[in-house]
Design a protein around this motif. Structure first.
Motif, mmCIF file in Angstrom:
data_model
loop_
_atom_site.group_PDB
_atom_site.id
_atom_site.type_symbol
_atom_site.label_atom_id
_atom_site.label_comp_id
_atom_site.label_asym_id
_atom_site.label_seq_id
_atom_site.Cartn_x
_atom_site.Cartn_y
_atom_site.Cartn_z
ATOM 1 N N GLU A 141 -21.463 -19.064 13.344
ATOM 2 C CA GLU A 141 -22.044 -18.063 14.249
ATOM 3 C C GLU A 141 -21.281 -16.748 14.175
ATOM 4 O O GLU A 141 -21.890 -15.667 14.174
ATOM 5 N N LYS A 142 -19.978 -16.816 14.107
ATOM 6 C CA LYS A 142 -19.204 -15.571 13.992
ATOM 7 C C LYS A 142 -19.560 -14.834 12.706
ATOM 8 O O LYS A 142 -19.716 -13.607 12.707
ATOM 9 N N PHE B 121 -22.150 -12.318 14.484
ATOM 10 C CA PHE B 121 -21.309 -11.209 14.933
ATOM 11 C C PHE B 121 -20.803 -10.328 13.791
ATOM 12 O O PHE B 121 -20.515 -9.150 14.015
ATOM 13 N N ARG B 122 -20.730 -10.860 12.591
ATOM 14 C CA ARG B 122 -20.288 -10.031 11.474
ATOM 15 C C ARG B 122 -21.447 -9.556 10.608
ATOM 16 O O ARG B 122 -21.235 -8.965 9.551
ATOM 17 N N LEU C 276 -24.006 -4.731 16.820
ATOM 18 C CA LEU C 276 -23.344 -5.051 18.084
ATOM 19 C C LEU C 276 -23.178 -3.775 18.903
ATOM 20 O O LEU C 276 -22.863 -2.717 18.360
ATOM 21 N N ILE D 271 -13.119 -7.360 16.300
ATOM 22 C CA ILE D 271 -14.271 -8.195 16.613
ATOM 23 C C ILE D 271 -14.368 -9.284 15.558
ATOM 24 O O ILE D 271 -14.619 -8.996 14.380
ATOM 25 N N CYS D 272 -14.126 -10.510 15.971
ATOM 26 C CA CYS D 272 -14.229 -11.662 15.055
ATOM 27 C C CYS D 272 -13.450 -11.439 13.769
ATOM 28 O O CYS D 272 -13.924 -11.746 12.671
ATOM 29 N N TRP E 29 -18.832 -18.621 23.786
ATOM 30 C CA TRP E 29 -19.635 -17.418 24.001
ATOM 31 C C TRP E 29 -21.057 -17.748 24.446
ATOM 32 O O TRP E 29 -21.630 -17.020 25.261
ATOM 33 N N HIS F 63 -24.938 -10.300 22.791
ATOM 34 C CA HIS F 63 -23.694 -10.341 23.574
ATOM 35 C C HIS F 63 -23.592 -9.339 24.716
ATOM 36 O O HIS F 63 -22.490 -9.169 25.263
ATOM 37 N N GLN G 213 -19.790 -6.921 27.984
ATOM 38 C CA GLN G 213 -19.735 -6.999 26.521
ATOM 39 C C GLN G 213 -18.952 -8.262 26.145
ATOM 40 O O GLN G 213 -17.756 -8.356 26.339
ATOM 41 N N PHE H 138 -17.700 -11.317 23.505
ATOM 42 C CA PHE H 138 -17.376 -11.648 22.122
ATOM 43 C C PHE H 138 -16.775 -13.047 22.045
ATOM 44 O O PHE H 138 -16.097 -13.495 22.983
ATOM 45 N N SER I 117 -13.931 -17.243 24.834
ATOM 46 C CA SER I 117 -14.593 -15.955 24.637
ATOM 47 C C SER I 117 -13.872 -14.932 25.500
ATOM 48 O O SER I 117 -13.021 -15.282 26.321
#
Length: 409
Positions: A45-46, A50-51, A55, A74-75, A203, A286, A304, A306, A314
Motif C-alpha cells: 500500500e505504501k 502513497f508513493r 497526495l 512521506i513513506c 492508516w 488520506h 492529513q 500518513f 500512522s
C-alpha cells in the motif's frame, strides 16, 4: 456548476431528512482483518498508493509567501516544498544531487538551499548554482544535477504532489473535479492558526473513522453527545467522498449563538456557503476536512494522515485553518479551545479506540470485519484501495481519465 452541484447535494440531504431516510449500500461487506495487520499488504500500500498517487501535502496558507519552504518525509521519500518568486509551488526530492544529503529540515523561508555536508547550493527553483571548491571537485554540467522535481498541483487553497517524478497521471484528472467543489470552502486567502501531529493506528483503521458517522453518538457520547446524528449520505467523485447527515435543518454556529436553519424553507440562492460544505470531505487516500467555528469566525480542521513505520502505526497532522487570524485575546482563546476540543475527540476517543482495535485484530483470531449497508463510505474506500493497489501505472491513467470525463459530463 460547482454551486449547482453543492445545492443538489444539499437538496438530497434535505429530502432524505424530511422522509427520515438515508441512502444505503446494497449489502453488508466483509473486509479481511488481515488488511489491517499484514506487513506485506502494508508495504504494498505504501508503494502502490502513497508513493504513486497524488497526495495533499499542505494547505496553501502554510506556505503563503515567496521563499516559504517545508521539508517532510512521506513513506521514506524526502520531500521539499518551496514557494517560488512568481507565487507558484515547487516540489522537489529533498536530496543533494552530490551524495543525497537532505538540504532542508522543518519549515522556513529561503531563496536558496545549501547542503550541510559539502556545501553545494541550489536555488529555490531546484537549480544547482554552486559546487564547493569546483577547481578541486572536477568539471560537471550543473544543469544536469538540479534537484529532482515532483509533479505538483495547487487549487482550492490546497497543494498536491505525486511522489513519482515520472508519473504520467494528471493530478487534475485524479481529483475528478472534486477540487472545484473544494473551492466552496474558500481556503484561498485563509490563515493557518495552529497545527499538531497525533499518533494513530494502521492508516486504514484510522481513516475508516473519518468515513463513518455510525459511531458518533456512541464513541463520542461525552464530547458530541449521545443524541448526535449517526446517519450519513455519501457523495462520490472517483475515490473522493463527502459525507453529510440527511436533515431538513443545519446548525449555523457563530460565536455563542446557535441558530437552527430550516433548509427546506430556503430557496437555493438563500443557502449559506457554510451549509453547502457541511459534513466531512475526504480526499483519497488520506485527507479529511470538516468545518468548525472558533473565535467567532469560520474555520476548518484539515486532517492529513500518513502510514507510520510499522503496519499498526500512522500519524496525522491536524491543520486548523481560519478565515481570518483571530485578533483579540478572547478570539485567540476561543480558537484554541475549539482546536483543543478536537484533539480530545480524535486522540482520546477515535485513535485510542483504533489502537485497541488494532491490537485485538493483530491476534489473528478474527477473520473479517464488517461494513454495514449504512457504512457505504468505508465500503467504497476499501474497494478503491484494492482497485488502485492492483492497477498498473497505465491502468491508473486510464482509470482517472475515464473518471474525469464522467465528472465533466
Amino acid at each position: 456548476m460547482s454551486r449547482e452541484t453543492l445545492v443538489a447535494m444539499t437538496r438530497n440531504l434535505v429530502a432524505h431528512g424530511a422522509a427520515d431516510t438515508m441512502e444505503y449500500a446494497d449489502e453488508v461487506v466483509r473486509i479481511p482483518a488481515s488488511a489491517y495487520t499484514d506487513e506485506a499488504v502494508f508495504e504494498t500500500e505504501k508503494k502502490q498508493i502513497f508513493r504513486r498517487l497524488p497526495l495533499m501535502v499542505a494547505p496553501s496558507c502554510e506556505l503563503p509567501n515567496p521563499g516559504d519552504f517545508k521539508a517532510m518525509d512521506i513513506c521514506g521519500v524526502p520531500l521539499l516544498l518551496s514557494r517560488q518568486k512568481d507565487g507558484s509551488m515547487g516540489a522537489f526530492l529533498n536530496m543533494c544531487t552530490h551524495r543525497g544529503n537532505p538540504l532542508a529540515a522543518g519549515c522556513g523561508n529561503a531563496s536558496r538551499f545549501t547542503c550541510g555536508y559539502h556545501g553545494w547550493t541550489f536555488k529555490a527553483d531546484g537549480d544547482l548554482i554552486g559546487v564547493a571548491s569546483p577547481q578541486d571537485f572536477g568539471k560537471i554540467d550543473k544543469s544536469q544535477h538540479c534537484l529532482t522535481k515532483f509533479p505538483v498541483y495547487e487549487n482550492a487553497g490546497l497543494i498536491w504532489v505525486t511522489l513519482d517524478p515520472h508519473s504520467k497521471l494528471s493530478i487534475a484528472d485524479y481529483l475528478c473535479g472534486y477540487d472545484e467543489l473544494l473551492k466552496a470552502f474558500e481556503f484561498e486567502g485563509w490563515t493557518l492558526f495552529s497545527q499538531r501531529t497525533l499518533a494513530g493506528p494502521n492508516w486504514k483503521t484510522a481513516y475508516d473513522g473519518y468515513l463513518d458517522f455510525y459511531h458518533l453518538p456512541v464513541l463520542h457520547k461525552d464530547t458530541f453527545g449521545a443524541d448526535f446524528y449517526n446517519r450519513a449520505n455519501y457523495f462520490a467523485f472517483g475515490p473522493h467522498q463527502r459525507l453529510s447527515t440527511p436533515s431538513k435543518f443545519a446548525i449555523k454556529v457563530q460565536g455563542d449563538d446557535d441558530q437552527a436553519l430550516d433548509l427546506e424553507a430556503m430557496s437555493d440562492d438563500q443557502l449559506p456557503q457554510e451549509v453547502l460544505v457541511q459534513g466531512v470531505w475526504t480526499i483519497f487516500p488520506h485527507i479529511s476536512i470538516a468545518s468548525f467555528y472558533g473565535g467567532g469566525q469560520r474555520g476548518a480542521m484539515i486532517s492529513q494522515l500518513f502510514p507510520g513505520d510499522k503496519v499498526g502505526e500512522s500519524y496525522t497532522t491536524q491543520f486548523y485553518v481560519m478565515e481570518n487570524q483571530p485578533e483579540t485575546p478572547e478570539q485567540v482563546q476561543a480558537a484554541h479551545d475549539q482546536f483543543n476540543f478536537l484533539e480530545i475527540v480524535v486522540r482520546d476517543e477515535d485513535y485510542a479506540t483504533g489502537k485497541r482495535q488494532q491490537q485485538a485484530l493483530a491476534s489473528g483470531l478474527m477473520k473479517d470485519v464488517l461494513f454495514g449497508k449504512n457504512e457505504k463510505g468505508g465500503q467504497v474506500f476499501h474497494q478503491w484501495v484494492e482497485r488502485l493497489v492492483n492497477a498498473s501505472d497505465d491502468d491508473l491513467v486510464a482509470i482517472f481519465v475515464a473518471e474525469q470525463r464522467q465528472a465533466a459530463e
